[in-house]
Enzyme design. Sequence first.
Site, PDB file in Angstrom:
ATOM      1  N   GLY A 226      10.091  -3.892  -7.058  1.00 21.42           N
ATOM      2  CA  GLY A 226      10.719  -2.594  -6.828  1.00 21.42           C
ATOM      3  C   GLY A 226      10.494  -2.117  -5.412  1.00 21.42           C
ATOM      4  N   GLY A 229       8.626  -4.097  -2.738  1.00 26.55           N
ATOM      5  CA  GLY A 229       9.174  -5.300  -2.118  1.00 26.55           C
ATOM      6  C   GLY A 229       9.132  -6.509  -3.029  1.00 26.55           C
ATOM      7  CG  ASP A 256      21.148  -8.652 -10.594  1.00 21.86           C
ATOM      8  OD1 ASP A 256      21.765  -7.704 -11.141  1.00 21.86           O
ATOM      9  OD2 ASP A 256      20.220  -9.261 -11.144  1.00 21.86           O
TER      10      ASP A 256
END
Length: 316
Positions: A226, A229, A256
Amino acid sequence: MNQHVIVTLTLNPSLDRTIEVDRLVTGAVIRATSVRLDPGGKGVNVSRTLLANDVPTVAVVTAGGADGDQLVHLLETDGIPLRAVPAAGRTRSNVTIVEPDGVVTKLNEPGEPLSRAELDAVADMVLAATEGASWVVTCGSLPPGVPTEIYARLCEFFTAAGVRVAVDTSGPALLAALEAKPVLVKPNREELAEAVGRPVGSLGDVIEAAEELRDRGARTVLASLGADGAVLVEEEGVTIGEAPVAAPRSTVGAGDALLAGFLAAGARGAPALAEGLAWGAAAVCLPASRMPRPEDIRRDIVRIHTRPDLGRSLIA
Ligand SMILES: Nc1ncnc2c1ncn2[C@@H]1O[C@H](COP(=O)(O)OP(=O)(O)OP(=O)(O)O)[C@@H](O)[C@H]1O
Ligand SMILES: O=P(O)(O)OC[C@@]1(O)O[C@H](CO)[C@@H](O)[C@@H]1O
């Protein structure tokens, strides 16, 4: 076919309806400030991002009912090279509610079961799409009743055919896939914790858990964290990076985009991690599950910390 085509498989795609509200109050009637409909599913998003950045890709999806027709229409309208396998069950809809501070509440339908014949048709379609390709990327949850070993079987087959396999899924499907020795897995923090059966809080925890997934078969682990990183754990060592975003708009699809950027940049080492982080951060700045185009991507915000000394040594 172009040797560098990246084929994605989404067994459980979705229509992603994103609703922005001033504040989410359960039990209340809330007027949306905006609504957006995007084609969705993890493999679909990887292909959408690759195509937007001129990387050759083919998206293999299942599509059923009127919602499946709409998914195909959206993808064709976006020019996504598509192989849609007809399914008797309706393609699901996933609803994301986004508040101004970027807090995302997501309601994902389970999807509809796939028959043996439909799964066989999917395998044939992936095989046809993968002729000469460089990667097969199997992403997302499995529809109800689909054997958890499905990604493992596909990984064994395509690995034997000389095609690299990446897996982005969770739970038993991820654990089963590891045994088939995928080149790359891309768990987020929660998926990593679930896979090793313990909390993954610190950087050391992340690296230790990722090394455990490597011991179980994955060659490379790209663990996304998140806002913190991502951590890349591979034979050559550990690379850590982040790309801070001051005001996230929507985190849906960020993983993605990270995966797509990482693959697009060669899927190895600091340069690939840096590209993935830049694409992931760009996705976070966009509404709904809109995927980043070249003009959205900023590489100057990426910070990389290559630590070949980390890994086993860190946790020894
Ligand atoms: N708040 C944020 N600020 C900056 N970057 C972010 C933020 N959230 C996500 N990212 C970027 O996106 C990448 C993926 O995020 P995350 O770990 O949430 O993946 P994910 O859970 O797989 O996401 P999704 O399933 O929605 O695609 C992170 O590694 C990071 O690069
Ligand atoms: O239910 P799954 O397959 O785990 O996740 C599906 C999904 O949340 O993932 C994408 C974001 O990564 C969205 O497009 C889609 O709605």
